[in-house]
Design a protein around this motif. Structure first.
Motif, PDB file in Angstrom:
ATOM      1  N   ARG A 285      -8.133  16.188  56.018  1.00  0.00           N
ATOM      2  CA  ARG A 285      -9.258  16.972  56.512  1.00  0.00           C
ATOM      3  C   ARG A 285      -8.908  17.573  57.869  1.00  0.00           C
ATOM      4  O   ARG A 285      -8.409  16.869  58.751  1.00  0.00           O
ATOM      5  N   PRO A 286      -9.176  18.868  58.069  1.00  0.00           N
ATOM      6  CA  PRO A 286      -9.035  19.441  59.407  1.00  0.00           C
ATOM      7  C   PRO A 286     -10.003  18.755  60.368  1.00  0.00           C
ATOM      8  O   PRO A 286     -11.094  18.317  59.960  1.00  0.00           O
ATOM      9  N   ALA A 287      -9.643  18.667  61.622  1.00  0.00           N
ATOM     10  CA  ALA A 287     -10.473  17.959  62.597  1.00  0.00           C
ATOM     11  C   ALA A 287     -11.859  18.565  62.715  1.00  0.00           C
ATOM     12  O   ALA A 287     -12.858  17.847  62.831  1.00  0.00           O
ATOM     13  N   ASN A 288     -11.940  19.887  62.673  1.00  0.00           N
ATOM     14  CA  ASN A 288     -13.233  20.562  62.846  1.00  0.00           C
ATOM     15  C   ASN A 288     -13.489  21.577  61.744  1.00  0.00           C
ATOM     16  O   ASN A 288     -14.166  22.594  61.968  1.00  0.00           O
ATOM     17  N   GLY A 289     -12.938  21.298  60.575  1.00  0.00           N
ATOM     18  CA  GLY A 289     -13.121  22.206  59.457  1.00  0.00           C
ATOM     19  C   GLY A 289     -13.405  21.435  58.186  1.00  0.00           C
ATOM     20  O   GLY A 289     -13.835  20.279  58.218  1.00  0.00           O
ATOM     21  N   SER A 290     -13.137  22.065  57.058  1.00  0.00           N
ATOM     22  CA  SER A 290     -13.426  21.445  55.770  1.00  0.00           C
ATOM     23  C   SER A 290     -12.240  21.596  54.826  1.00  0.00           C
ATOM     24  O   SER A 290     -11.362  22.437  55.036  1.00  0.00           O
ATOM     25  N   THR A 291     -12.237  20.743  53.797  1.00  0.00           N
ATOM     26  CA  THR A 291     -11.205  20.802  52.763  1.00  0.00           C
ATOM     27  C   THR A 291     -11.877  20.985  51.405  1.00  0.00           C
ATOM     28  O   THR A 291     -12.884  20.333  51.121  1.00  0.00           O
TER      29      THR A 291
ATOM     30  N   ASP B  30      -7.452  30.400  60.238  1.00  0.00           N
ATOM     31  CA  ASP B  30      -8.799  30.213  59.696  1.00  0.00           C
ATOM     32  C   ASP B  30      -8.796  29.586  58.313  1.00  0.00           C
ATOM     33  O   ASP B  30      -9.728  28.863  57.952  1.00  0.00           O
ATOM     34  N   LEU B  31      -7.756  29.870  57.544  1.00  0.00           N
ATOM     35  CA  LEU B  31      -7.717  29.416  56.152  1.00  0.00           C
ATOM     36  C   LEU B  31      -6.285  29.066  55.773  1.00  0.00           C
ATOM     37  O   LEU B  31      -5.367  29.859  56.005  1.00  0.00           O
ATOM     38  N   VAL B  32      -6.108  27.885  55.209  1.00  0.00           N
ATOM     39  CA  VAL B  32      -4.823  27.490  54.632  1.00  0.00           C
ATOM     40  C   VAL B  32      -4.992  27.442  53.124  1.00  0.00           C
ATOM     41  O   VAL B  32      -5.907  26.777  52.618  1.00  0.00           O
ATOM     42  N   PHE B  33      -4.124  28.151  52.408  1.00  0.00           N
ATOM     43  CA  PHE B  33      -4.105  28.075  50.949  1.00  0.00           C
ATOM     44  C   PHE B  33      -2.870  27.265  50.563  1.00  0.00           C
ATOM     45  O   PHE B  33      -1.750  27.724  50.690  1.00  0.00           O
ATOM     46  N   ASP B  34      -3.130  26.039  50.092  1.00  0.00           N
ATOM     47  CA  ASP B  34      -2.055  25.071  49.873  1.00  0.00           C
ATOM     48  C   ASP B  34      -1.706  24.929  48.394  1.00  0.00           C
ATOM     49  O   ASP B  34      -2.575  24.656  47.567  1.00  0.00           O
TER      50      ASP B  34
ATOM     51  N   GLY C  29     -14.362  25.405  62.087  1.00  0.00           N
ATOM     52  CA  GLY C  29     -15.041  26.157  61.043  1.00  0.00           C
ATOM     53  C   GLY C  29     -14.128  26.658  59.945  1.00  0.00           C
ATOM     54  O   GLY C  29     -14.601  27.255  58.969  1.00  0.00           O
ATOM     55  N   GLY C  30     -12.838  26.397  60.062  1.00  0.00           N
ATOM     56  CA  GLY C  30     -11.884  26.872  59.066  1.00  0.00           C
ATOM     57  C   GLY C  30     -11.811  25.967  57.849  1.00  0.00           C
ATOM     58  O   GLY C  30     -12.452  24.918  57.787  1.00  0.00           O
ATOM     59  N   THR C  31     -10.981  26.380  56.890  1.00  0.00           N
ATOM     60  CA  THR C  31     -10.939  25.679  55.607  1.00  0.00           C
ATOM     61  C   THR C  31      -9.516  25.491  55.112  1.00  0.00           C
ATOM     62  O   THR C  31      -8.698  26.406  55.180  1.00  0.00           O
ATOM     63  N   LEU C  32      -9.242  24.282  54.607  1.00  0.00           N
ATOM     64  CA  LEU C  32      -8.030  24.003  53.844  1.00  0.00           C
ATOM     65  C   LEU C  32      -8.409  24.045  52.371  1.00  0.00           C
ATOM     66  O   LEU C  32      -9.232  23.245  51.916  1.00  0.00           O
TER      67      LEU C  32
ATOM     68  N   GLN D  20       0.973  19.880  53.732  1.00  0.00           N
ATOM     69  CA  GLN D  20      -0.483  19.974  53.716  1.00  0.00           C
ATOM     70  C   GLN D  20      -1.084  19.333  54.963  1.00  0.00           C
ATOM     71  O   GLN D  20      -1.984  19.899  55.602  1.00  0.00           O
ATOM     72  N   LYS D  21      -0.607  18.143  55.341  1.00  0.00           N
ATOM     73  CA  LYS D  21      -1.130  17.443  56.508  1.00  0.00           C
ATOM     74  C   LYS D  21      -0.888  18.238  57.788  1.00  0.00           C
ATOM     75  O   LYS D  21      -1.782  18.380  58.634  1.00  0.00           O
ATOM     76  N   ARG D  22       0.324  18.760  57.926  1.00  0.00           N
ATOM     77  CA  ARG D  22       0.639  19.530  59.131  1.00  0.00           C
ATOM     78  C   ARG D  22      -0.163  20.821  59.187  1.00  0.00           C
ATOM     79  O   ARG D  22      -0.579  21.275  60.265  1.00  0.00           O
TER      80      ARG D  22
END
Length: 305
Positions: A242-248, A208-212, A229-232, A219-221
């Motif tokens: 950008r995630p395909a169906n999420g936000s950055t 659901d969430l990546v903290f980079d 609906g998830g977030t980077l 980051q890309k992977r």
């Protein structure tokens, strides 16, 4: 006063010097703090604000460091909320002289009271790491109980706090790092560990969430793992990923007194452990900061014993 200064952007670490600099004075809404301990981030020499002011004019030699724990010694005109003799900790402005010095002047709003049972060294280790983790998780990532959080660099100064705060919020945490980091990451509370050198990141599945805190290919992977609906959330600068169906969200940490108070309270009651690495003195700081050894945790400079 003695201070660690950066003299030349082209010289990088080789340009660091211990020098005598004028003691700062308190401007309107400022305080002057007698520095007991200061934190250092090893990417500071890459920040434009280290070398220029807000109008892009050269400001070298510039005093490094932006994390401070110490005692208020002077108040500027109009300053409220703090008093002379008060123990404080917080975050200095990016474009002003910093905290690797015997004294620093900064806006009072950037500081929070430091409880008497918290050592100055611990206080100085918290502002950037703690606020970055807090803001990335709660303001930008909006972490919720039951979510899966991928925390990169989970053995580091920021990642270890991300791991602990996310777990406290009820998330399932997958921490990443090097082979030698495995036990440390698990000790900070991660549910799983991924060795970025030997394990397959893609085997984690959806998160659901990546903290980079790494950037680049990792980051890309990681973005490809984020479910709808998830977030980077990234703290390493602007990105086109950008995630395909999420936000950055890429963000720069900001000082916040209330958040600092929340963070230090968690240290006091045992919900949060700091990740202090090397501790050195101001006299020995140049050698410590120019060392090529891998830094484990937050580097803290003890200015006043």
């Amino acid at each position: 006063m003695k201070a660690i200064v950066a003299t030349n952007p082209e010289a990088e670490l080789a340009g660091l010097k211990l020098m005598e600099r004028p003691e700062p004075t308190a401007a309107i809404n400022d305080v002057v703090v007698r520095v007991h301990a200061a934190g250092f981030v090893n990417t500071e020499l890459e920040w434009p604000s280290t070398w220029t002011d807000r109008t892009s004019h050269d400001r070298t030699p510039s005093i490094l460091g932006h994390e401070v724990a110490g005692v208020v010694t002077a108040l500027g005109y109009g300053t409220t909320g703090l008093s002379i003799g008060q123990r404080v900790f917080g975050l200095a402005d990016w474009y002003r002289d910093g905290t690797l010095a015997e004294y620093v002047a900064l806006e009072a709003r950037n500081l929070a009271p430091l409880p008497g049972d918290i050592d100055f060294t611990v206080g100085a280790s918290l502002p950037i790491s703690g606020l970055t983790a807090w803001q990335g998780l709660f303001q930008h990532g909006r972490v919720q109980a039951g979510q899966i959080v991928l925390a990169h660099g989970a053995a580091g100064a920021v990642g270890s706090i991300v791991t602990q705060l996310a777990k406290e919020a009820g998330a399932y945490v997958v921490g990443t790092g090097r082979t030698a980091d495995r036990q440390k990451v698990l000790d900070f509370g991660a549910n799983e560990f991924v060795d970025l050198a030997n394990d397959s990141l893609e085997d984690i599945g959806s998160v659901d969430l990546v903290f980079d805190v790494i950037g680049g290919d990792i980051q890309k992977r990681s973005a490809a793992l984020i479910r709808t609906g998830g977030t980077l959330v990234t703290a390493v600068g602007p990105t086109d990923v950008r995630p395909a169906n999420g936000s950055t969200v890429d963000f720069v940490v900001e000082a916040d007194r209330n958040q600092l108070s929340e963070i230090v309270q968690r240290v006091r009651d045992g919900r949060l452990r700091t990740n202090v690495g090397k501790i050195t003195t101001l006299t020995d700081a140049v050698a410590a900061l120019t060392s090529t050894e891998r830094r484990a945790g937050k580097t803290v400079i003890r200015v006043l014993a």
